[in-house]
Write a protein that holds these residues in place. Sequence first.
Motif, PDB file in Angstrom:
ATOM      1  N   ASN A 104       0.831  -1.195   0.000  1.00 15.57           N
ATOM      2  CA  ASN A 104       0.000   0.000   0.000  1.00 15.57           C
ATOM      3  C   ASN A 104       0.870   1.251   0.000  1.00 15.57           C
ATOM      4  OD1 ASN A 104      -2.686   1.371   0.426  1.00 15.57           O
ATOM      5  ND2 ASN A 104      -1.647   2.046   2.293  1.00 15.57           N
ATOM      6  N   ALA A 105       0.841   2.001  -1.110  1.00 12.56           N
ATOM      7  CA  ALA A 105       1.541   3.286  -1.214  1.00 12.56           C
ATOM      8  C   ALA A 105       3.009   3.172  -0.836  1.00 12.56           C
ATOM      9  CB  ALA A 105       0.843   4.331  -0.337  1.00 12.56           C
ATOM     10  N   ARG A 131      -3.378 -17.846  -4.629  1.00 12.09           N
ATOM     11  CA  ARG A 131      -2.594 -16.776  -4.008  1.00 12.09           C
ATOM     12  C   ARG A 131      -2.913 -15.467  -4.721  1.00 12.09           C
ATOM     13  NH1 ARG A 131       1.650 -20.900  -3.904  1.00 12.09           N
ATOM     14  NH2 ARG A 131       1.972 -21.558  -1.740  1.00 12.09           N
ATOM     15  N   THR A 132      -2.735 -14.357  -3.981  1.00  9.34           N
ATOM     16  CA  THR A 132      -3.115 -13.048  -4.510  1.00  9.34           C
ATOM     17  C   THR A 132      -2.022 -12.025  -4.261  1.00  9.34           C
ATOM     18  OG1 THR A 132      -5.477 -13.486  -4.166  1.00  9.34           O
ATOM     19  CG2 THR A 132      -4.823 -11.180  -4.355  1.00  9.34           C
ATOM     20  N   LEU A 133      -1.851 -11.126  -5.230  1.00  9.66           N
ATOM     21  CA  LEU A 133      -0.965  -9.970  -5.120  1.00  9.66           C
ATOM     22  C   LEU A 133      -1.833  -8.722  -5.250  1.00  9.66           C
ATOM     23  CD1 LEU A 133       1.873  -8.681  -5.063  1.00  9.66           C
ATOM     24  CD2 LEU A 133       1.983  -9.043  -7.541  1.00  9.66           C
ATOM     25  N   ALA A 134      -1.840  -7.869  -4.231  1.00 11.68           N
ATOM     26  CA  ALA A 134      -2.702  -6.678  -4.210  1.00 11.68           C
ATOM     27  C   ALA A 134      -1.848  -5.446  -3.946  1.00 11.68           C
ATOM     28  CB  ALA A 134      -3.785  -6.815  -3.142  1.00 11.68           C
ATOM     29  N   VAL A 135      -1.935  -4.464  -4.848  1.00 10.69           N
ATOM     30  CA  VAL A 135      -1.050  -3.298  -4.787  1.00 10.69           C
ATOM     31  C   VAL A 135      -1.853  -2.022  -4.992  1.00 10.69           C
ATOM     32  CG1 VAL A 135       0.870  -2.114  -5.931  1.00 10.69           C
ATOM     33  CG2 VAL A 135       0.933  -4.603  -5.629  1.00 10.69           C
ATOM     34  N   GLN A 136      -1.485  -0.988  -4.250  1.00 12.57           N
ATOM     35  CA  GLN A 136      -2.024   0.356  -4.462  1.00 12.57           C
ATOM     36  C   GLN A 136      -0.867   1.329  -4.467  1.00 12.57           C
ATOM     37  OE1 GLN A 136      -2.470   4.210  -3.455  1.00 12.57           O
ATOM     38  NE2 GLN A 136      -2.516   3.045  -1.537  1.00 12.57           N
ATOM     39  N   VAL A 137      -0.837   2.212  -5.469  1.00 11.23           N
ATOM     40  CA  VAL A 137       0.194   3.253  -5.531  1.00 11.23           C
ATOM     41  C   VAL A 137      -0.458   4.597  -5.832  1.00 11.23           C
ATOM     42  CG1 VAL A 137       2.127   1.767  -6.208  1.00 11.23           C
ATOM     43  CG2 VAL A 137       0.629   2.713  -7.970  1.00 11.23           C
ATOM     44  N   PRO A 138       0.077   5.683  -5.279  1.00 15.33           N
ATOM     45  CA  PRO A 138      -0.423   7.011  -5.651  1.00 15.33           C
ATOM     46  C   PRO A 138      -0.194   7.255  -7.137  1.00 15.33           C
ATOM     47  CG  PRO A 138       0.970   7.120  -3.696  1.00 15.33           C
ATOM     48  CD  PRO A 138       1.136   5.751  -4.268  1.00 15.33           C
ATOM     49  N   TRP A 185      -3.954 -16.362 -14.324  1.00  6.44           N
ATOM     50  CA  TRP A 185      -4.183 -15.282 -13.372  1.00  6.44           C
ATOM     51  C   TRP A 185      -5.414 -14.471 -13.775  1.00  6.44           C
ATOM     52  CZ3 TRP A 185      -1.184 -13.975  -9.031  1.00  6.44           C
ATOM     53  CH2 TRP A 185      -0.013 -14.724  -8.866  1.00  6.44           C
ATOM     54  N   THR A 186      -6.158 -14.009 -12.765  1.00  5.57           N
ATOM     55  CA  THR A 186      -7.256 -13.063 -12.962  1.00  5.57           C
ATOM     56  C   THR A 186      -6.842 -11.732 -12.354  1.00  5.57           C
ATOM     57  OG1 THR A 186      -8.936 -14.807 -12.863  1.00  5.57           O
ATOM     58  CG2 THR A 186      -9.671 -12.555 -12.449  1.00  5.57           C
ATOM     59  N   VAL A 187      -6.960 -10.648 -13.140  1.00  3.64           N
ATOM     60  CA  VAL A 187      -6.465  -9.354 -12.684  1.00  3.64           C
ATOM     61  C   VAL A 187      -7.578  -8.321 -12.709  1.00  3.64           C
ATOM     62  CG1 VAL A 187      -4.770  -7.533 -13.051  1.00  3.64           C
ATOM     63  CG2 VAL A 187      -4.163  -9.903 -13.556  1.00  3.64           C
ATOM     64  N   ASP A 188      -7.668  -7.566 -11.631  1.00  2.00           N
ATOM     65  CA  ASP A 188      -8.618  -6.452 -11.500  1.00  2.00           C
ATOM     66  C   ASP A 188      -7.787  -5.192 -11.292  1.00  2.00           C
ATOM     67  OD1 ASP A 188     -10.777  -4.829 -11.043  1.00  2.00           O
ATOM     68  OD2 ASP A 188     -11.274  -5.654  -9.070  1.00  2.00           O
ATOM     69  N   ALA A 189      -7.819  -4.268 -12.248  1.00  2.00           N
ATOM     70  CA  ALA A 189      -7.042  -3.027 -12.145  1.00  2.00           C
ATOM     71  C   ALA A 189      -7.959  -1.833 -12.328  1.00  2.00           C
ATOM     72  CB  ALA A 189      -5.922  -3.016 -13.187  1.00  2.00           C
ATOM     73  N   TRP A 190      -7.764  -0.801 -11.523  1.00  2.84           N
ATOM     74  CA  TRP A 190      -8.623   0.373 -11.628  1.00  2.84           C
ATOM     75  C   TRP A 190      -7.937   1.590 -11.012  1.00  2.84           C
ATOM     76  CZ3 TRP A 190      -8.905  -3.211  -7.811  1.00  2.84           C
ATOM     77  CH2 TRP A 190      -9.064  -2.783  -6.495  1.00  2.84           C
ATOM     78  N   GLU A 191      -8.502   2.764 -11.265  1.00  2.76           N
ATOM     79  CA  GLU A 191      -8.039   4.009 -10.673  1.00  2.76           C
ATOM     80  C   GLU A 191      -9.205   4.707  -9.983  1.00  2.76           C
ATOM     81  OE1 GLU A 191      -6.169   6.422 -13.610  1.00  2.76           O
ATOM     82  OE2 GLU A 191      -4.338   5.219 -13.631  1.00  2.76           O
ATOM     83  N   THR A 192      -8.886   5.408  -8.898  1.00  2.00           N
ATOM     84  CA  THR A 192      -9.889   6.157  -8.140  1.00  2.00           C
ATOM     85  C   THR A 192      -9.292   7.496  -7.734  1.00  2.00           C
ATOM     86  OG1 THR A 192     -10.969   4.182  -7.232  1.00  2.00           O
ATOM     87  CG2 THR A 192     -11.259   6.225  -6.015  1.00  2.00           C
ATOM     88  N   PHE A 251      -6.868  13.361  -4.991  1.00  2.00           N
ATOM     89  CA  PHE A 251      -5.745  12.426  -4.928  1.00  2.00           C
ATOM     90  C   PHE A 251      -6.104  11.169  -5.712  1.00  2.00           C
ATOM     91  CE2 PHE A 251      -1.887  11.831  -2.164  1.00  2.00           C
ATOM     92  CZ  PHE A 251      -1.428  10.689  -2.796  1.00  2.00           C
ATOM     93  N   ARG A 252      -5.453  10.994  -6.863  1.00  2.00           N
ATOM     94  CA  ARG A 252      -5.723   9.814  -7.690  1.00  2.00           C
ATOM     95  C   ARG A 252      -4.808   8.661  -7.281  1.00  2.00           C
ATOM     96  NH1 ARG A 252      -4.257  11.536 -12.308  1.00  2.00           N
ATOM     97  NH2 ARG A 252      -2.748  10.044 -13.093  1.00  2.00           N
ATOM     98  N   ARG A 253      -5.360   7.459  -7.241  1.00  2.00           N
ATOM     99  CA  ARG A 253      -4.594   6.265  -6.874  1.00  2.00           C
ATOM    100  C   ARG A 253      -4.900   5.131  -7.851  1.00  2.00           C
ATOM    101  NH1 ARG A 253      -2.255   6.554  -1.696  1.00  2.00           N
ATOM    102  NH2 ARG A 253      -2.924   8.367  -0.462  1.00  2.00           N
ATOM    103  N   THR A 254      -3.905   4.278  -8.045  1.00  2.00           N
ATOM    104  CA  THR A 254      -4.030   3.121  -8.928  1.00  2.00           C
ATOM    105  C   THR A 254      -4.002   1.849  -8.102  1.00  2.00           C
ATOM    106  OG1 THR A 254      -2.979   4.254 -10.786  1.00  2.00           O
ATOM    107  CG2 THR A 254      -2.953   1.860 -10.825  1.00  2.00           C
ATOM    108  N   PHE A 255      -4.899   0.926  -8.436  1.00  2.00           N
ATOM    109  CA  PHE A 255      -5.037  -0.341  -7.719  1.00  2.00           C
ATOM    110  C   PHE A 255      -4.903  -1.504  -8.696  1.00  2.00           C
ATOM    111  CE2 PHE A 255      -7.457   2.905  -5.595  1.00  2.00           C
ATOM    112  CZ  PHE A 255      -7.407   2.630  -4.228  1.00  2.00           C
TER     113      PHE A 255
END
Length: 261
Positions: A104-105, A131-138, A185-192, A251-255
């Motif tokens: 996370n960040a 297993r899962t890899l979960a990431v959030q970056v500014p 792999w199944t991937v879910d990517a989005w921005e908020t 503040f935009r973030r990518t997930f």
Amino acid sequence: MTARPSDWDPRHYLRFSDERSRPFVDLLARVPGTPRTVLDLGVGPGHLVAAIHARWPDAVVTGVDSSPAMVEQARAEHGDEAEFVLGDLADYAPDAAPDLVVSNAALQWVPGHLDVLARWRDLLGRGPGARTLAVQVPANQDAPSHAILNELAATEPYARWTQGTARVHVHRAEEYLEVLAQPGWTVDAWETTYLHVLQGPDAVFTWISATGARPVLAALPDDVRPAFVEEYKARLRAAYPERAYGTVLPFRRTFVVATRD
């Protein structure tokens, strides 16, 4: 404790803790299943381990951070909730692959972190079980807060000290998707974009001086830094005017959440 100028300051970072914590909670909400072992890369002062346990009470959590001050604070205040390890996110290697790797960040500070994500993808892809890899970056490196910082730091008399200071490295959501969307792999990517309503004088400076502006501020000599800070504050006040209800910081973030099928 007092953090070294080049290190992170946990207490300063925890200002606006609720606003900084929300993306992590939103990230965890998209993680499927019930991971038994969780590795948190860039765990910071450890305050978000509680969010992991709120979602998965029985999970065994290991938190890794490259900041001695952050790890010390995490051990002191949350040592009964997780194991905290001092380590470099770029090359940290656990004894065994966890069910969930979460960051996370933090990875924005690691140059070439697409390669790091690919390494973690390969590690989690071995052996049985999901297993899962979960990431959030500014993803706000183009925002006025950063543009003003970079412009001011590039002027004299500051440029002689700020050249080569650490900069964040952030990619488009599509690039993270491309790295992780491999067969199986199944991937879910989005921005908020969050609209944080901050309270207090010079609230945006208080926010960014604990994170994105930290390397520049640390690079400046003690007798030079105050003038830089005052000019930076003034420009931030013009870009982010304080209103009766507070100061709005978009503040935009990518997930990205990648799960091995």
